[in-house]
Scaffold this motif. Structure first.
Motif, mmCIF file in Angstrom:
data_model
loop_
_atom_site.group_PDB
_atom_site.id
_atom_site.type_symbol
_atom_site.label_atom_id
_atom_site.label_comp_id
_atom_site.label_asym_id
_atom_site.label_seq_id
_atom_site.Cartn_x
_atom_site.Cartn_y
_atom_site.Cartn_z
ATOM 1 N N PRO A 1 0.814 -1.228 0.000
ATOM 2 C CA PRO A 1 0.000 0.000 0.000
ATOM 3 C C PRO A 1 0.845 1.275 0.000
ATOM 4 O O PRO A 1 0.414 2.302 -0.515
ATOM 5 C CB PRO A 1 -0.811 -0.123 1.298
ATOM 6 C CG PRO A 1 -0.927 -1.584 1.510
ATOM 7 C CD PRO A 1 0.391 -2.155 1.047
ATOM 8 N N ARG A 2 2.040 1.197 0.553
ATOM 9 C CA ARG A 2 2.911 2.383 0.558
ATOM 10 C C ARG A 2 3.372 2.752 -0.833
ATOM 11 O O ARG A 2 3.822 3.874 -1.055
ATOM 12 C CB ARG A 2 4.152 2.135 1.411
ATOM 13 C CG ARG A 2 3.874 1.659 2.785
ATOM 14 C CD ARG A 2 5.183 1.398 3.501
ATOM 15 N NE ARG A 2 5.839 2.631 3.856
ATOM 16 C CZ ARG A 2 5.633 3.263 5.001
ATOM 17 N NH1 ARG A 2 4.809 2.764 5.891
ATOM 18 N NH2 ARG A 2 6.258 4.380 5.267
ATOM 19 N N LYS B 1 1.558 2.531 -3.518
ATOM 20 C CA LYS B 1 0.430 2.869 -4.375
ATOM 21 C C LYS B 1 0.422 4.372 -4.625
ATOM 22 O O LYS B 1 0.642 5.156 -3.713
ATOM 23 C CB LYS B 1 -0.855 2.444 -3.652
ATOM 24 C CG LYS B 1 -2.078 2.429 -4.519
ATOM 25 C CD LYS B 1 -3.199 1.690 -3.841
ATOM 26 C CE LYS B 1 -3.670 2.386 -2.586
ATOM 27 N NZ LYS B 1 -4.856 1.780 -1.999
ATOM 28 N N LYS C 1 -0.676 8.099 -4.808
ATOM 29 C CA LYS C 1 -1.712 8.883 -4.136
ATOM 30 C C LYS C 1 -2.751 9.293 -5.182
ATOM 31 O O LYS C 1 -2.434 9.483 -6.343
ATOM 32 C CB LYS C 1 -1.107 10.154 -3.517
ATOM 33 C CG LYS C 1 0.018 9.864 -2.531
ATOM 34 C CD LYS C 1 -0.471 9.808 -1.090
ATOM 35 C CE LYS C 1 0.655 9.601 -0.099
ATOM 36 N NZ LYS C 1 0.844 8.210 0.315
ATOM 37 N N ASN D 1 -7.528 7.124 -7.529
ATOM 38 C CA ASN D 1 -8.911 7.124 -7.970
ATOM 39 C C ASN D 1 -9.213 8.194 -8.998
ATOM 40 O O ASN D 1 -10.201 8.121 -9.703
ATOM 41 C CB ASN D 1 -9.835 7.297 -6.771
ATOM 42 C CG ASN D 1 -9.933 6.012 -6.003
ATOM 43 O OD1 ASN D 1 -10.320 5.002 -6.550
ATOM 44 N ND2 ASN D 1 -9.543 6.039 -4.741
ATOM 45 N N GLN D 2 -8.344 9.186 -9.037
ATOM 46 C CA GLN D 2 -8.600 10.249 -9.997
ATOM 47 C C GLN D 2 -8.059 9.937 -11.385
ATOM 48 O O GLN D 2 -8.225 10.712 -12.315
ATOM 49 C CB GLN D 2 -8.020 11.556 -9.459
ATOM 50 C CG GLN D 2 -8.892 12.063 -8.320
ATOM 51 C CD GLN D 2 -8.256 13.173 -7.535
ATOM 52 O OE1 GLN D 2 -7.441 13.913 -8.050
ATOM 53 N NE2 GLN D 2 -8.623 13.287 -6.278
ATOM 54 N N ILE E 1 -10.593 10.100 -14.104
ATOM 55 C CA ILE E 1 -11.373 11.326 -14.246
ATOM 56 C C ILE E 1 -11.068 12.089 -15.522
ATOM 57 O O ILE E 1 -11.962 12.589 -16.199
ATOM 58 C CB ILE E 1 -11.145 12.243 -13.022
ATOM 59 C CG1 ILE E 1 -11.957 11.706 -11.868
ATOM 60 C CG2 ILE E 1 -11.563 13.672 -13.320
ATOM 61 C CD1 ILE E 1 -11.955 12.602 -10.672
ATOM 62 N N PHE F 1 -13.082 7.816 -0.160
ATOM 63 C CA PHE F 1 -13.467 9.203 -0.467
ATOM 64 C C PHE F 1 -14.104 9.851 0.758
ATOM 65 O O PHE F 1 -13.822 10.994 1.093
ATOM 66 C CB PHE F 1 -14.475 9.268 -1.619
ATOM 67 C CG PHE F 1 -14.077 8.480 -2.836
ATOM 68 C CD1 PHE F 1 -12.742 8.346 -3.167
ATOM 69 C CD2 PHE F 1 -15.032 7.867 -3.622
ATOM 70 C CE1 PHE F 1 -12.367 7.611 -4.280
ATOM 71 C CE2 PHE F 1 -14.667 7.133 -4.740
ATOM 72 C CZ PHE F 1 -13.335 6.999 -5.063
ATOM 73 N N ASN G 1 -0.535 6.648 4.326
ATOM 74 C CA ASN G 1 -0.706 5.567 3.359
ATOM 75 C C ASN G 1 -2.120 5.022 3.404
ATOM 76 O O ASN G 1 -2.798 5.098 4.420
ATOM 77 C CB ASN G 1 0.291 4.457 3.651
ATOM 78 C CG ASN G 1 1.707 4.923 3.456
ATOM 79 O OD1 ASN G 1 2.073 5.385 2.389
ATOM 80 N ND2 ASN G 1 2.497 4.847 4.520
ATOM 81 N N LEU G 2 -2.538 4.455 2.281
ATOM 82 C CA LEU G 2 -3.875 3.891 2.182
ATOM 83 C C LEU G 2 -3.771 2.370 2.123
ATOM 84 O O LEU G 2 -3.109 1.833 1.243
ATOM 85 C CB LEU G 2 -4.563 4.401 0.905
ATOM 86 C CG LEU G 2 -4.587 5.914 0.724
ATOM 87 C CD1 LEU G 2 -5.191 6.271 -0.625
ATOM 88 C CD2 LEU G 2 -5.379 6.582 1.837
ATOM 89 N N TYR G 3 -4.406 1.696 3.046
ATOM 90 C CA TYR G 3 -4.397 0.241 3.043
ATOM 91 C C TYR G 3 -5.780 -0.247 2.663
ATOM 92 O O TYR G 3 -6.773 0.091 3.303
ATOM 93 C CB TYR G 3 -4.000 -0.300 4.416
ATOM 94 C CG TYR G 3 -2.601 0.091 4.784
ATOM 95 C CD1 TYR G 3 -1.532 -0.757 4.503
ATOM 96 C CD2 TYR G 3 -2.337 1.316 5.372
ATOM 97 C CE1 TYR G 3 -0.239 -0.389 4.811
ATOM 98 C CE2 TYR G 3 -1.050 1.705 5.687
ATOM 99 C CZ TYR G 3 -0.003 0.838 5.405
ATOM 100 O OH TYR G 3 1.277 1.209 5.700
ATOM 101 N N MET H 1 -17.555 9.553 -6.248
ATOM 102 C CA MET H 1 -16.424 10.372 -5.802
ATOM 103 C C MET H 1 -16.711 11.841 -6.080
ATOM 104 O O MET H 1 -16.473 12.714 -5.243
ATOM 105 C CB MET H 1 -15.149 9.949 -6.525
ATOM 106 C CG MET H 1 -13.977 10.885 -6.287
ATOM 107 S SD MET H 1 -12.405 10.200 -6.808
ATOM 108 C CE MET H 1 -12.572 10.275 -8.562
#
Lengths: 381, 205
Positions: free
Chosen positions: A367-368, A370, A372, A375-376, A379, B16, B33-35, B166
């Motif tokens: 996850p580190r 990935k 930032k 998700n965009q 878009i 989100f 961080n995102l897990y 989103m």
């Protein structure tokens, strides 16, 4: 022997790096964080050390110093590389080799050494620039490493580095070598001449290695039955037989193999091929997750008897899901404004804590890496 | 000084919502961080790891209650031995979609439908995701409808479900309106508001 530590200054993405390396090392990081550039340090040293190589060629092949030097480099513009070489399974440095490189500010703008040092068991045995170098500046355009006359005392380092193998097999290149003309790249990094490499191994060894690959392929590839090496008009080929209701049919040549099959053959062959440092670029590509999850253990089994170091880059959670991987063996690359940081996963406290809590290395680390705001991504379209 | 906050979440939509929640506190937090592993199974399996790691750095976990009985029970079941001080563990009742539906004025405007279709208490809805999709099906905006509603019964959500929502979460979702209709959201908000980071005993740089 293995490279047990690498220190870099201003090398490509990396402004400053100092990390220990293990017998088996996994490099993880986001896209464009410098995973390949990290491996390129060892290829660079190989290009200096190998016959027909040298500092000038190694730098020119990479597009000159300006392409090598880190963009974040400011006050100390020298590119510096230091490696420690140890026995397999140890981190006690047997040899240390370090160079600093700069570019002439006028004239031919050749790269030249600001220093070259060799330590043997912590004793400094070469320390350039020497008196001779000061008399004749031109000498500094070549390393002692590349000169047989000058590297007698540390020939071991030269031998070790010139035999470094890099593999990033591109199946299309192997299937259609004639469609990709132009000079072959040094060291055949992308497997264009992979079949020639197989053909050069003596017959007995070759069939021993191939029969091991055959066993693995029978497990990994559905309907796969047999596998052999053939030659036609002097050209080497790989031929596989698949189970088919017509017994004589189902015969295929390498140009009909799937990408995954070819990459697996390439990986299994390279792991057996030599005893020297092997650099693998994303070995998980094109392979089924279940196969990928076996790669770390496979590497361990094949490297041990050969005392061979293997450094690989990966994005794969299947690969890093193996709880047999120690955090010492993982190097995490994290891009920042001031170049990419490289550190061993053990030095990041929360990763250690997560593993203590029962998480796998991949769940704690990937996850580190990935991006930032991923998700965009959709878009803009 | 800003507190680095790592996220652990079930799906994109939760991420989100968490981002928007955390951003509503201005400089207090920045996102680390995102897990994310897809579904609650990932969180349940790894919760001990996150809990341990919360000694070193704060974590914000958001999970859905789904069909569970009550949030407190779920928390006690998952979090053995005990919650570490830097762990913010919140549960959306029953799904994070209910927090979206709780902003009736905002979301009805986004969909272009009447607010009268919305439940007064979104926490009482058994399957908020299904309701959200049903409401989106009534939308007069074709692209919104097509993004959120599944293409056929073999898909669970629409092809751009997360992308479309989103847009709403970041541009239209009003936390104050929403938390007036959702206790679980209101609690999560208060938790983030009152949270104080307890640095580990050996301070790192």
């Amino acid at each position: 022997m293995i490279i047990s530590r690498v220190k870099l200054k201003n090398w490509k993405n990396f402004k400053e790096v100092d990390v220990p390396l293990q017998d088996r090392t996994f490099i993880v990081g986001p896209n464009a964080s410098g995973k390949s550039n990290f491996l390129d340090v060892f290829r660079f040293l190989r290009d200096i050390a190998k016959p027909g190589g040298g500092l000038q060629k190694a730098v020119t092949d990479r597009g000159g110093i300006s392409k090598i030097r880190c963009l974040a480099a400011r006050a100390h513009p020298d590119v510096e590389i230091e490696i420690h070489i140890s026995e397999f399974g140890s981190n006690e440095p047997l040899w240390k080799y370090s160079i600093g490189i700069k570019q002439e500010t006028r004239g031919y703008r050749l790269p030249y050494l600001t220093y070259e040092r060799v330590h043997h068991k912590n004793k400094l045995i070469i320390d350039r620039p020497e008196a001779e170098d000061k008399k004749d500046q031109e000498r500094l355009t070549q390393t002692y490493l590349e000169q047989i006359n000058a590297n007698k005392e540390f020939r071991d380092i030269n031998r070790f580095l010139e035999n470094v193998v890099y593999l990033h097999l591109l199946p299309q290149l192997l299937k259609h070598p004639n469609s990709f003309t132009g000079p072959d790249l040094p060291g055949d990094p992308f497997g264009k001449g992979f079949l020639d490499r197989i053909s050069k191994v003596n017959e007995k060894t070759r069939s021993a290695w191939l029969s091991k690959i055959e066993i693995a392929l029978r497990i990994a590839v559905p309907q796969f039955k047999e596998f052999k090496y053939t030659e036609e008009n002097g050209r080497p080929h790989l031929e596989a037989v698949y189970e088919h209701w017509r017994p004589k049919a189902g015969r295929q040549r390498e140009d009909q193999f799937s990408d995954g099959t070819l990459r697996l053959i390439g990986l299994l062959w390279s792991l057996q091929e030599s005893d020297n440092l092997l650099l693998l670029e994303e070995p998980e590509l094109s392979l089924n997750g279940a196969i990928v999850s076996k790669i770390p253990a496979l590497i361990y089994r094949l490297q041990k008897p050969r005392k061979r170091q293997i450094i690989l880059t990966s994005h794969s959670s299947d690969l890093l899901n193996d709880s047999g991987i120690s955090l010492d063996e993982i190097i995490v690359l994290e891009p920042t404004q001031e170049g990419t940081n490289a550190r061993t996963a053990t030095t990041i406290p929360e990763i250690k804590a997560m593993l203590d809590g029962g998480m796998t290395p991949s769940a704690a680390i990937l996850p580190r890496t990935k991006p930032k705001n991923i998700n965009q991504l959709t878009i803009g379209f | 000084m800003s507190i680095p906050l790592n996220f652990v979440h079930e799906d994109d939509l939760s991420e989100f919502v968490m981002t928007q929640l955390v951003n509503s506190f201005g400089d207090k937090y920045y996102i680390g961080n995102l897990y994310y592993g897809g579904g609650f199974g990932y969180i349940k399996k790894n919760i001990n790891g996150f809990n341990e790691a919360a000694i070193a750095t704060p974590f914000f976990i958001l999970t859905d209650l789904d069909n569970g009985e009550c949030p407190v029970k779920l928390m006690n079941e998952w979090l053995k031995p005990e919650r570490k001080p830097n762990l913010i563990f919140r549960i959306a009742v029953r799904e994070v979609e209910a927090w979206i539906l709780a902003d009736v004025e905002g979301f009805s405007h986004f969909l272009g439908i009447s607010p009268s279709y919305f439940p007064a208490n979104p926490e009482m809805v058994d399957d908020p995701k299904r309701l959200l999709i049903q409401l989106a099906g009534k939308s007069r905006k074709r692209d919104v409808r097509e993004d959120i509603v599944p293409i056929n019964s073999n898909a669970k959500i629409g092809p751009n479900y997360n992308g479309r929502l989103m847009e709403f979460v970041f541009d239209g979702w009003d936390i104050n309106r929403a938390k007036s209709r959702s206790v679980s959201l209101s609690r999560a908000f208060n938790n983030l508001q009152n949270f104080k980071y307890i640095a580990p005993t050996s301070p790192k740089k």
